[in-house]
Design an enzyme around this catalytic site. Structure first.
Site, PDB file in Angstrom:
ATOM      1  N   HIS A 313       0.845  -1.185   0.000  1.00 18.70           N
ATOM      2  CA  HIS A 313       0.000   0.000   0.000  1.00 18.70           C
ATOM      3  C   HIS A 313       0.886   1.241   0.000  1.00 18.70           C
ATOM      4  CE1 HIS A 313      -4.220  -1.569   1.220  1.00 18.70           C
ATOM      5  NE2 HIS A 313      -3.587  -2.443   0.450  1.00 18.70           N
ATOM      6  N   GLU A 315       1.096   4.324   1.437  1.00 14.80           N
ATOM      7  CA  GLU A 315       1.674   4.972   2.609  1.00 14.80           C
ATOM      8  C   GLU A 315       2.712   4.095   3.297  1.00 14.80           C
ATOM      9  OE1 GLU A 315      -1.459   4.066   1.760  1.00 14.80           O
ATOM     10  OE2 GLU A 315      -2.750   4.838   3.370  1.00 14.80           O
TER      11      GLU A 315
END
Length: 627
Positions: A313, A315
């Site tokens: 992902h 982040e």
């Protein structure tokens, strides 16, 4: 007044028509509209016989009916003229049921939405209430500042305002390339381009014009009495929105300059970046690293040697890139070159240079607790049992689920078909705001480094983000070692609902300043050339060993041995381990669930401690972009 709880279907049109015919002296205030664009609430006041009756509802019609019901309830209680009551309904018990029905379907939502976070949100100030025109022109996000709701009398769209104020100019609109979840429109005024993001082109165009008016009003005086109040209202929310837009702009500028072998590698839904600033000066903002996201590793590609990225992902990858950047800056400091770190006399401990801060930008809310309640949630169910729970990502799927029922996982279980569990980004953000961005190994050299702010480009809800980042644990965690704390970064964002994405790229990109890009295939956790990523466990662990060697700090490793196990390295820093255990035990004591770790077998791989490791191959094109 005791009201019957029985619901009754009412002919609202008849009710309004009869009331209008029998009460010719009625007066109504202009409508006020507030709340998020996807769930607006309207307020109107009825003035009759010297009294005021407020009505609320999800539409203008319902708000008016609610005000009439307030009036009818009042007159019934005061034993007013029975002819007035019988005009709409002769049966008082039926009228009571009507009042109950409308109040139950309007007032609770109103009470909740008055406290609900508005489109733009900040941490410091209460929510302002959003204004609309009577014909329901949908405006872009308005900031939640400490201002009273204003009457929305013939409020004009930012598009119309811009064209009227700058009528002598030809305004040029462009549909910018949109890789993420939001449409992007730009408007060129006086030679300057202003960007707007929205769930559709219409909203993006409106926001672009609003941003243009904000910026132009800040640098030049716009003498227009007709729109004076609206322009002043635009400027009141300019601070945080300017920061979000600036972070989004410099992130996109870097990304658009990157060169990709194929267009399919450039597509993304979520992008995140970490930005370095000095003395909180926006002009000093520099994108240090960025990443786009994709689904997590498939259980078929688990590596017993730390060579696969488990979580792809955006982040999460961005933070791993930041750790890679930290290692580089620490080595620069050791060599005596300019660096963000300052070393002590022994070059064994370092501290971040004064006034340097790091800021996280994500174009949408993080998966898990910070996102799952951000759509149309109301705030009156504060004790909901499902709030605050730890959540995990779904292998080969989208979204998150509660960790309950899956509190541990084994390597052989995953090998036999059990889904690989990866903790949500929201939970990892909570963890970073207690343990720091630097992670376990770097804690041997630097004190915890925390995010100064988190900016969210869409689907932001202040109430939920506060709870996610620190609120759910701040009053319960109390035995943290020295230097560790429950950090409270500044939170800001837009709650625009992005367009729904039906497809997601199988690839993700990460970029680090001065090091170029790397393209990862998420399902295998390796580069598209099937090489190790520069930010996988093995790569970062070797960076740590090299730093230990450069600082003559090998005592943090196992003495007199050429090899060391990764898990033993992670257990060396007692304070970090104690802080982590305190955090995880707090989650458990609050019945939020148990943090699900990866199988132990994945942490016990061996690393070479001798000379600087040169057996790790990185995929770096050394594409450097100005940030």
């Amino acid at each position: 007044m005791n009201m019957d709880n029985e619901s009754l279907s009412i002919d609202n049109s008849t009710l309004l028509r009869d009331f209008n015919e029998t009460q010719p002296n009625q007066e109504w205030s202009p409508f006020i509209c507030y709340g998020p664009s996807h769930l607006p609430t309207f307020k109107v006041s009825l003035y009759l016989n010297g009294n005021r009756f407020d009505g609320h509802g999800s539409s203008k019609k319902r708000a008016k009916i609610n005000a009439i019901m307030q009036y009818k309830s009042f007159t019934m209680n005061c034993n007013a003229d029975s002819e007035t009551n019988n005009t709409i309904e002769s049966d008082k018990s039926t009228l009571k049921r009507k009042c109950t029905f409308l109040m139950e379907n309007s007032l609770p939502k109103t009470i909740a939405l008055e406290s609900q976070v508005a489109i733009h949100q900040t941490t410091e100030t209460p929510v302002s209430k959003r204004n609309y025109t009577d014909n329901l022109i949908e405006y872009p996000p308005s900031k939640n500042l400490a201002i009273e709701p204003q009457v929305a009398i013939n409020q004009t769209s930012a598009i119309s305002m811009l064209h009227e104020i700058f009528s002598g100019q030809t305004l040029t609109y462009e549909h910018e390339q949109s890789h993420g979840l939001l449409e992007t429109i730009s408007v060129i005024v006086s030679g300057n381009k202003y960007i707007g993001y929205g769930k559709n082109k219409k909203e993006a165009k409106e926001i672009a014009c609003r941003n243009a008016l904000k910026s132009l009003s800040e640098v030049q005086s716009i003498d227009n009495l007709k729109y004076k109040n609206q322009l002043e209202m635009f400027l009141t929310d300019y601070g945080d929105s300017k920061i979000i837009d600036y972070f989004a702009g410099i992130t996109d500028k870097i990304y658009q300059k990157l060169e990709f072998i194929e267009n399919k590698f450039k597509e993304y839904s979520v992008i995140a970046s970490i930005i370095k600033m000095t003395k909180e000066d926006l002009n000093s903002a520099q994108v240090i690293c960025l990443a786009t996201g994709t689904k997590c590793l498939s259980g078929n590609y688990l590596s017993l040697s730390g060579e696969s990225l488990h979580d792809c992902h955006a982040e999460i990858l961005t933070r791993r890139c930041l750790m890679k950047y930290f290692y580089k800056e620490l080595m620069e400091s050791v060599k005596g070159y300019p660096s963000i770190f300052i070393s002590d006399s022994n070059k064994s401990k370092f501290k971040l240079a004064k006034d340097i801060t790091f800021h996280l930008y994500i174009n949408t809310a993080p998966c898990g607790e910070g996102r799952v309640y951000s759509f149309s949630d109301t705030e009156h169910q504060l004790n909901r049992l499902s709030r605050g729970l730890l959540r995990s990502k779904i292998e080969n799927g989208a979204g998150t689920v509660s960790v309950f029922g899956r509190e541990f996982q084994t390597y052989d279980g995953v090998a036999q078909g059990e889904r690989l569990v990866t903790m949500s980004c929201s939970d990892k953000l909570t963890r970073w705001n207690v343990l720091g961005l630097q992670g376990n190994l770097l804690s041997n050299f630097v004190e915890p480094i925390y995010l100064e702010s988190i900016s969210i480009g869409s689907m932001f809800n202040l109430h939920h983000m506060k709870r996610t980042i620190y609120g759910r644990i701040e009053n319960s965690i109390n035995r943290l070692p020295q230097s560790y704390k429950v950090h409270k970064p500044k939170l800001r964002g837009y709650s625009i609902l992005p367009r729904r994405s039906t497809t997601q790229s199988s690839y993700c990109t990460n970029w680090i300043v001065s090091e170029g890009i790397e393209i990862i295939k998420g399902s295998i956790g390796r580069t598209i050339e099937n090489k190790l990523s520069r930010v996988c466990k093995t790569s970062l662990a070797n960076e740590y060993i090299n730093l230990c060697s450069a600082t003559n700090n090998l005592l943090t490793l196992i003495e007199n041995e050429n090899n060391v196990f990764y898990d033993s390295l992670k257990n060396k820093n007692e304070n970090y381990v104690a802080a982590k255990n305190e955090l995880l035990s707090t989650f458990k004591s609050l019945n939020f669930g148990t943090w699900v770790h990866k199988p132990e077998e994945l942490k016990s791989f061996e690393l070479h401690v001798g000379k600087k490791s040169d057996n790790i191959t990185y995929n770096s094109n050394n594409q450097d972009c100005e940030s």
